[in-house]
Enzyme design. Structure first.
Site, PDB file in Angstrom:
ATOM      1  N   LYS A  10     -52.285 -16.564  84.250  1.00 58.25           N
ATOM      2  CA  LYS A  10     -53.381 -16.909  83.329  1.00 58.25           C
ATOM      3  C   LYS A  10     -53.919 -18.290  83.718  1.00 58.25           C
ATOM      4  CE  LYS A  10     -51.419 -13.666  80.047  1.00 58.25           C
ATOM      5  NZ  LYS A  10     -51.975 -12.461  80.640  1.00 58.25           N
ATOM      6  N   SER A  58     -51.194 -14.738  71.229  1.00 59.54           N
ATOM      7  CA  SER A  58     -52.323 -14.422  72.096  1.00 59.54           C
ATOM      8  C   SER A  58     -53.481 -13.736  71.388  1.00 59.54           C
ATOM      9  CB  SER A  58     -51.771 -13.551  73.220  1.00 59.54           C
ATOM     10  OG  SER A  58     -52.501 -12.402  73.397  1.00 59.54           O
ATOM     11  N   SER A 112     -36.834 -11.775  65.462  1.00 55.97           N
ATOM     12  CA  SER A 112     -38.048 -11.666  66.275  1.00 55.97           C
ATOM     13  C   SER A 112     -39.294 -11.736  65.389  1.00 55.97           C
ATOM     14  CB  SER A 112     -37.983 -10.317  67.016  1.00 55.97           C
ATOM     15  OG  SER A 112     -39.135 -10.096  67.766  1.00 55.97           O
ATOM     16  N   THR A 168     -36.305  -5.438  92.219  1.00 49.89           N
ATOM     17  CA  THR A 168     -37.737  -5.326  92.508  1.00 49.89           C
ATOM     18  C   THR A 168     -38.131  -6.366  93.548  1.00 49.89           C
ATOM     19  OG1 THR A 168     -39.922  -5.143  91.479  1.00 49.89           O
ATOM     20  CG2 THR A 168     -38.523  -6.874  90.640  1.00 49.89           C
ATOM     21  N   THR A 190     -46.171 -17.553  82.491  1.00 52.95           N
ATOM     22  CA  THR A 190     -46.829 -16.693  83.482  1.00 52.95           C
ATOM     23  C   THR A 190     -47.518 -17.536  84.548  1.00 52.95           C
ATOM     24  OG1 THR A 190     -48.373 -14.856  83.766  1.00 52.95           O
ATOM     25  CG2 THR A 190     -49.053 -16.563  82.242  1.00 52.95           C
ATOM     26  N   THR A 205     -52.592  -2.859  71.329  1.00 56.52           N
ATOM     27  CA  THR A 205     -52.584  -4.304  71.574  1.00 56.52           C
ATOM     28  C   THR A 205     -52.610  -5.067  70.252  1.00 56.52           C
ATOM     29  OG1 THR A 205     -53.834  -3.809  73.569  1.00 56.52           O
ATOM     30  CG2 THR A 205     -53.688  -6.110  72.962  1.00 56.52           C
ATOM     31  N   HIS A 244     -49.442 -18.194  76.922  1.00 59.30           N
ATOM     32  CA  HIS A 244     -50.840 -18.600  76.685  1.00 59.30           C
ATOM     33  C   HIS A 244     -50.996 -20.098  76.472  1.00 59.30           C
ATOM     34  CE1 HIS A 244     -52.516 -14.594  76.762  1.00 59.30           C
ATOM     35  NE2 HIS A 244     -51.364 -14.219  76.223  1.00 59.30           N
TER      36      HIS A 244
HETATM   37  N1  PLP Z   1     -46.374 -12.633  76.951  1.00 54.45           N
HETATM   38  C1  PLP Z   1     -47.534 -12.658  76.271  1.00 54.45           C
HETATM   39  C2  PLP Z   1     -47.576 -13.333  74.937  1.00 54.45           C
HETATM   40  C3  PLP Z   1     -48.693 -12.072  76.815  1.00 54.45           C
HETATM   41  O1  PLP Z   1     -49.839 -12.080  76.132  1.00 54.45           O
HETATM   42  C4  PLP Z   1     -48.612 -11.455  78.088  1.00 54.45           C
HETATM   43  C5  PLP Z   1     -49.782 -10.815  78.712  1.00 54.45           C
HETATM   44  O2  PLP Z   1     -50.900 -10.964  78.363  1.00 54.45           O
HETATM   45  C6  PLP Z   1     -47.382 -11.460  78.741  1.00 54.45           C
HETATM   46  C7  PLP Z   1     -46.284 -12.045  78.154  1.00 54.45           C
HETATM   47  C8  PLP Z   1     -47.245 -10.818  80.092  1.00 54.45           C
HETATM   48  O3  PLP Z   1     -47.818 -11.671  81.056  1.00 54.45           O
HETATM   49  P1  PLP Z   1     -48.090 -11.135  82.538  1.00 54.45           P
HETATM   50  O4  PLP Z   1     -49.531 -10.783  82.571  1.00 54.45           O
HETATM   51  O5  PLP Z   1     -47.724 -12.263  83.443  1.00 54.45           O
HETATM   52  O6  PLP Z   1     -47.215  -9.961  82.725  1.00 54.45           O
END
Ligand code: PLP
Length: 416
Positions: A247, A188, A136, A276, A244, A362, A216
């Protein structure tokens, strides 16, 4: 145990470290964006948004808003439950076909967010592939880290984007052990791309699965916004792609795309999918529309690239330190949580510029920053005003200036 004391002490400690988060109430009015209205108690103020992930402004596109209204009128609001009970509409099935086609995969599966898609898919793969070892990238998103960590499998963390380190780690593992390399195409918080081709080459050499987060990049890079793997013509070599809807596509939800058996397997075993409720049909239908529009948005992608380059050039002229990259993400490094918050407050209160300060967890402690993003609705004069406001705030708070490109001090995510 004194529970009340525990919670209040934890919050006090967060505040004393400058890490407590306050959210501003920002209403991104459709007719005026990037101008928005901030509500602060009884007062209102107009601000300009510089940190939205609604990269293509599709959340406010008239055709998409109309689609949301039309499908809400037709099917109502909620989806009616989990997919296993009663939460699959034709829109859900159509969106999954659209997403599979977008990434040139057999199938796709929608989750309530990309967070749950990452967490639940990775957790399930780790639990089911007995003895699996995970490789990872150290800057992977929290959703991937949580999925892997909760599964209690062996994890090798490689230095950010460092394929030599990745190979060193892969070499130590047994040839028969199942393995998976987990990474992002565009990080990101740095706006840096990963060396996808080299990672795929290593995956093939060491017989590892590949799991790629394109959250992203989808909508913004590659032919018709199909993502960076598609731009590099290697989507077919990535086993599982995550993305996603919230975004570039401006809606809500996440997904994974892969070959038919992998998706059927996730659909059948992943608790974060099974247990869910599914996303509202109107949002699902709007996502289909958004993907169609995003495919035709080369002009917007060019505009974003041009305007991001303009900002970078302005920052260079002002010696405001930022991480050099060629993406739509402009990380301006402040490297101090209190100064980062002070700068954000000054920007909004004195200049009407809204950027949320970014700090731990973050980003690692000491790498506090602004993460600036521009959308097609920001105009040249907005950029000029934005740069001038930053310059004034940098003077007022005596923030660091650097003539050369900046790098984060610490690369290691402290979340593991
Ligand atoms: N993966 C990355 C790299 C992200 O930056 C984010 C959220 O910003 C996600 C996954 C999660 O995305 P979501 O907002 O659809 O849950």
């Amino acid at each position: 145990m004194n529970y009340e004391k525990f919670f209040s002490d934890e919050l006090k400690s967060l505040k004393s470290q400058g890490l407590y988060r306050k959210f501003r109430e920002i209403n991104r009015t459709r007719s005026t964006f990037p101008k928005a209205t901030e509500r602060d108690g009884d007062s209102k103020r107009q601000v300009e948004v510089w940190c939205s992930n609604d990269y293509l402004n599709l959340s406010q596109h008239p055709a998409i808003v109309n689609e949301t209204i039309k499908v809400t009128q037709e099917l109502g609001t909620g989806s009616g439950g989990t997919r296993n009970i009663s939460g699959t509409s034709s829109y859900h099935a159509d969106l999954e076909r659209t997403l599979a086609e977008l990434h040139k995969k057999d199938s796709a599966l929608i989750f309530p967010s990309a967070y749950t898609a990452n967490q639940s898919t990775l957790w399930t793969l780790c639990k089911k592939l007995e003895g699996i070892e995970i490789y990872s990238d150290e800057l992977n998103h929290a959703s991937m880290i949580q999925g892997i960590k909760n599964a209690n499998v062996k994890v090798h963390i490689f230095r950010h984007n460092d394929t030599e380190h990745l190979e060193e780690l892969l070499k130590t593992s047994n040839a028969n052990t199942p393995k998976m390399i987990v990474f992002e195409s565009l990080y990101s918080m740095e706006g840096l791309r990963s060396p996808i081709e080299k990672i795929i080459w290593l995956a093939e050499k060491y017989n590892a699965l590949t799991y790629l987060d394109e959250v992203h990049s989808v909508g913004l890079y590659g032919p018709e916004g199909r993502g960076i793997a598609s731009e590099a013509r290697v989507s077919d070599k990535i086993d599982i792609i995550n993305g996603t809807l919230s975004k570039s596509f401006g809606q809500l939800g996440g997904y994974v795309a892969a070959n038919a058996d992998i998706i059927d397997f996730i659909r059948s075993f992943a608790p974060g999918f099974i247990f869910t409720s599914s996303v509202n049909p109107s949002i699902v239908a709007s996502s289909i529309k958004a993907i169609k529009l995003a495919k035709k948005a080369d002009h917007l992608r060019r505009e974003i690239k041009f305007n991001s380059d303009q900002i970078r050039s302005g920052l260079r002229n002002l010696n405001i330190p930022f991480i050099e990259n060629d993406s739509h993400i402009i990380p301006i490094l402040i490297k101090d949580p209190v100064l980062c918050k002070d700068a954000a407050n000054l920007l909004v209160e004195k200049h009407g510029i809204y950027i949320q300060p970014v700090f731990f967890p973050t980003v690692p402690k000491g790498d506090e920053r602004f993460r600036v993003t521009i959308t097609p609705k920001h105009q040249a004069e907005d950029i000029t005003r934005f740069l001038s406001s930053l310059n004034q705030v940098w003077d007022k708070l005596s923030l660091r200036r650097e003539a050369t490109a900046s790098t984060p001090d610490s690369q290691v995510s402290k979340i593991y």
